[in-house]
Scaffold this motif. Structure first.
Motif, short mmCIF file in Angstrom:
data_model
loop_
_atom_site.label_atom_id
_atom_site.label_comp_id
_atom_site.label_asym_id
_atom_site.label_seq_id
_atom_site.Cartn_x
_atom_site.Cartn_y
_atom_site.Cartn_z
N THR A 19 0.92 -1.34 -0.38
CA THR A 19 -0.28 0.50 -0.19
C THR A 19 0.60 1.28 -0.12
O THR A 19 0.43 2.04 -1.25
N ALA A 20 1.21 1.02 1.24
CA ALA A 20 2.78 2.84 0.87
C ALA A 20 3.25 2.64 -0.06
O ALA A 20 3.63 3.70 -0.75
N PHE A 21 3.81 1.57 -0.98
CA PHE A 21 4.46 1.71 -2.50
C PHE A 21 3.72 2.39 -3.61
O PHE A 21 4.21 2.86 -3.86
N ALA A 22 2.31 1.33 -3.32
CA ALA A 22 1.43 2.10 -4.49
C ALA A 22 1.07 3.30 -4.78
O ALA A 22 0.76 4.22 -4.91
N GLN A 23 1.11 3.85 -3.29
CA GLN A 23 0.99 5.51 -2.92
C GLN A 23 1.69 6.50 -2.67
O GLN A 23 1.86 7.95 -3.42
N GLU A 24 2.84 5.64 -2.84
CA GLU A 24 4.14 6.77 -3.07
C GLU A 24 4.45 7.50 -4.03
O GLU A 24 4.55 6.82 -5.15
N VAL A 123 0.58 -8.03 -9.34
CA VAL A 123 -0.16 -6.32 -8.46
C VAL A 123 1.27 -6.41 -9.62
O VAL A 123 2.58 -6.81 -10.10
N THR A 124 1.65 -5.04 -10.65
CA THR A 124 2.49 -4.27 -11.53
C THR A 124 1.54 -3.00 -10.75
O THR A 124 0.40 -2.47 -10.54
N VAL A 125 2.75 -1.76 -11.26
CA VAL A 125 2.31 -0.73 -10.41
C VAL A 125 3.49 0.74 -11.27
O VAL A 125 4.19 0.74 -11.91
N LEU A 126 2.14 1.09 -11.61
CA LEU A 126 2.62 2.58 -12.26
C LEU A 126 2.95 3.39 -11.95
O LEU A 126 2.70 3.80 -10.26
N VAL A 127 4.57 4.12 -12.05
CA VAL A 127 4.80 4.87 -11.72
C VAL A 127 4.93 6.66 -12.27
O VAL A 127 5.74 6.70 -13.68
N PRO A 128 4.14 7.28 -12.16
CA PRO A 128 3.98 8.34 -12.62
C PRO A 128 5.86 9.48 -12.91
O PRO A 128 6.17 10.07 -13.94
N SER A 129 6.94 9.24 -11.70
CA SER A 129 8.35 9.64 -11.91
C SER A 129 8.65 9.21 -13.37
O SER A 129 9.63 10.24 -14.03
N LEU A 130 8.45 7.97 -13.21
CA LEU A 130 9.09 7.48 -14.59
C LEU A 130 8.91 7.92 -16.10
O LEU A 130 9.47 7.61 -16.75
N SER A 131 6.59 8.43 -15.82
CA SER A 131 6.57 7.42 -17.18
C SER A 131 6.75 9.04 -17.76
O SER A 131 6.51 10.44 -17.51
N TYR A 132 6.11 9.24 -19.07
CA TYR A 132 6.68 10.33 -19.61
C TYR A 132 4.98 10.64 -21.35
O TYR A 132 5.01 10.01 -21.94
N ARG A 186 6.65 -0.98 -12.86
CA ARG A 186 7.16 -2.11 -12.48
C ARG A 186 6.36 -3.09 -11.65
O ARG A 186 5.70 -2.86 -11.18
N SER A 187 7.22 -3.69 -11.43
CA SER A 187 6.77 -5.25 -11.29
C SER A 187 6.16 -4.84 -9.82
O SER A 187 7.36 -4.19 -8.95
N GLY A 188 5.00 -5.68 -9.28
CA GLY A 188 5.22 -5.78 -7.97
C GLY A 188 4.92 -6.99 -7.62
O GLY A 188 5.45 -7.83 -7.31
N PHE A 189 4.13 -7.13 -6.01
CA PHE A 189 3.48 -8.43 -5.63
C PHE A 189 3.28 -9.34 -6.92
O PHE A 189 2.26 -8.92 -7.74
N GLY A 190 3.80 -10.68 -6.10
CA GLY A 190 2.84 -11.82 -7.14
C GLY A 190 3.67 -12.17 -7.90
O GLY A 190 3.80 -13.06 -9.08
N ASN A 191 5.54 -11.12 -8.24
CA ASN A 191 5.53 -11.33 -9.48
C ASN A 191 7.29 -12.18 -8.90
O ASN A 191 8.24 -12.47 -7.71
N VAL A 192 8.05 -12.78 -9.34
CA VAL A 192 9.68 -13.81 -9.11
C VAL A 192 10.13 -12.75 -10.18
O VAL A 192 9.62 -12.90 -11.50
N GLY A 193 11.31 -12.28 -9.90
CA GLY A 193 11.79 -11.29 -10.50
C GLY A 193 11.96 -10.23 -10.34
O GLY A 193 10.50 -9.41 -10.16
N ASP A 194 12.53 -8.80 -10.98
CA ASP A 194 11.98 -7.23 -10.91
C ASP A 194 12.46 -6.91 -12.85
O ASP A 194 13.53 -7.72 -12.89
N TYR A 195 10.85 -5.77 -12.98
CA TYR A 195 11.16 -5.40 -13.91
C TYR A 195 10.51 -4.26 -14.00
O TYR A 195 9.99 -3.55 -13.64
N PHE A 196 10.38 -3.38 -15.66
CA PHE A 196 9.90 -2.76 -15.58
C PHE A 196 9.13 -2.35 -17.07
O PHE A 196 9.92 -3.32 -17.89
N VAL A 197 8.28 -2.00 -17.93
CA VAL A 197 7.55 -2.24 -18.74
C VAL A 197 7.62 -1.02 -18.70
O VAL A 197 7.12 -0.15 -18.60
N ALA A 198 7.42 -0.56 -20.28
CA ALA A 198 7.33 0.91 -21.02
C ALA A 198 6.18 0.68 -22.03
O ALA A 198 6.30 -0.23 -22.70
N VAL A 199 4.60 1.01 -21.94
CA VAL A 199 3.54 0.61 -22.57
C VAL A 199 3.53 2.17 -23.33
O VAL A 199 2.99 3.39 -22.80
#
Length: 262
Positions: A19-24, A123-132, A186-199
């Protein structure tokens, strides 16, 4: 040691951390259900998906909603925004089951299960600070249902390095007023391994290819250098294409019985 209490404490801490990560920084978390559909069962899967949407509309189901994206390799993503992990437990088909009965409900999901050997949730998380998206960050892009997903798998040791290069790339895109807008997840809960996805959204494949070529020219050597530096820290890279599927998606409404199929 009380194992039950320890597990319970772990789950509470996990929910709080997600929750904290999603809200940050106004990050938005999404619950993804992924179906890897067999090529021979594509038509059956589409029919069953539309039957589910129609049943939810007809019975005005309010406890759950989802948007669907389909990839060219047969992967279907059902996407639901969430505030925290507790939302996943609260979003379910119990209302639909009660209204259509156990037999009809079970038959519908048995039809789904015939269509794939592998499916799952994460779960995956949208990161506004990295999005354009200089015109305003949004996951809905009217008139641009085509999607391209650029996935970068990253080791934990390199997450911060990749993130730093993404910030530099975003600044470069902005300084050159690039017309290629993108969202970073970026990857969130339920993923094995870390990743970023640009859509990236586009009108169609030709529109994307044109936009990509124009952007490469606009970024020039400076952009190529930054991408090369970022990929030094990327373990694996893949690209998938597809589109959003409004006809397979469901949004609760005050009166879904009058909503026509797309």
């Amino acid at each position: 040691m009380n194992l039950k209490l320890n597990i319970s404490g772990f789950l509470i801490a996990l929910i709080m951390s997600i929750t904290a990560f999603a809200q940050e920084g106004s990050n938005q978390a999404f619950w993804i259900h992924e179906d890897q559909v067999k090529p021979s069962m594509m038509s059956e899967y589409m029919k069953t998906s539309k039957d589910l949407v129609e049943a939810c509309k007809k019975n005005n189901v309010k406890d759950i909603q989802w948007s669907v994206a389909s990839m060219d390799d047969g992967t279907f993503l059902s996407i639901t925004p969430i505030k925290d992990l507790a939302d996943i437990q609260n979003m379910n088909f119990s209302d639909l089951r009660e209204k259509v009965g156990d037999d009809t409900f079970n038959k519908m999901f048995e039809n789904f299960n015939k269509c794939y050997d592998n499916h799952g949730d994460y779960v995956t998380v949208l990161v506004p600070s990295l999005s354009y998206m200089p015109d305003g960050l949004s996951t809905t892009t009217p008139g641009k249902e085509y999607r391209v997903w650029h996935r970068m798998d990253v080791t934990p040791a390199n997450m911060q390095k990749v993130q730093s290069k993404m910030k530099e790339l975003k600044d470069l895109f902005a300084s050159k007023n690039s017309k290629m807008h993108y969202r970073i997840y970026r990857s969130g809960f339920g993923n094995v391994g870390d990743y970023f996805v640009a859509v990236i959204s586009a009108e169609d494949a030709m529109d994307y290819d044109r936009m990509s070529a124009e952007n490469d020219k606009l970024m020039g050597q400076e952009g190529q250098k930054l991408f090369d530096e970022m990929f030094e820290y990327v373990d694996a890279y893949s690209v998938k294409r597809g589109s959003m599927r409004p006809d397979l998606s469901y949004q609760a409404s005050a009166d879904n019985t009058n909503i026509a199929k797309d």
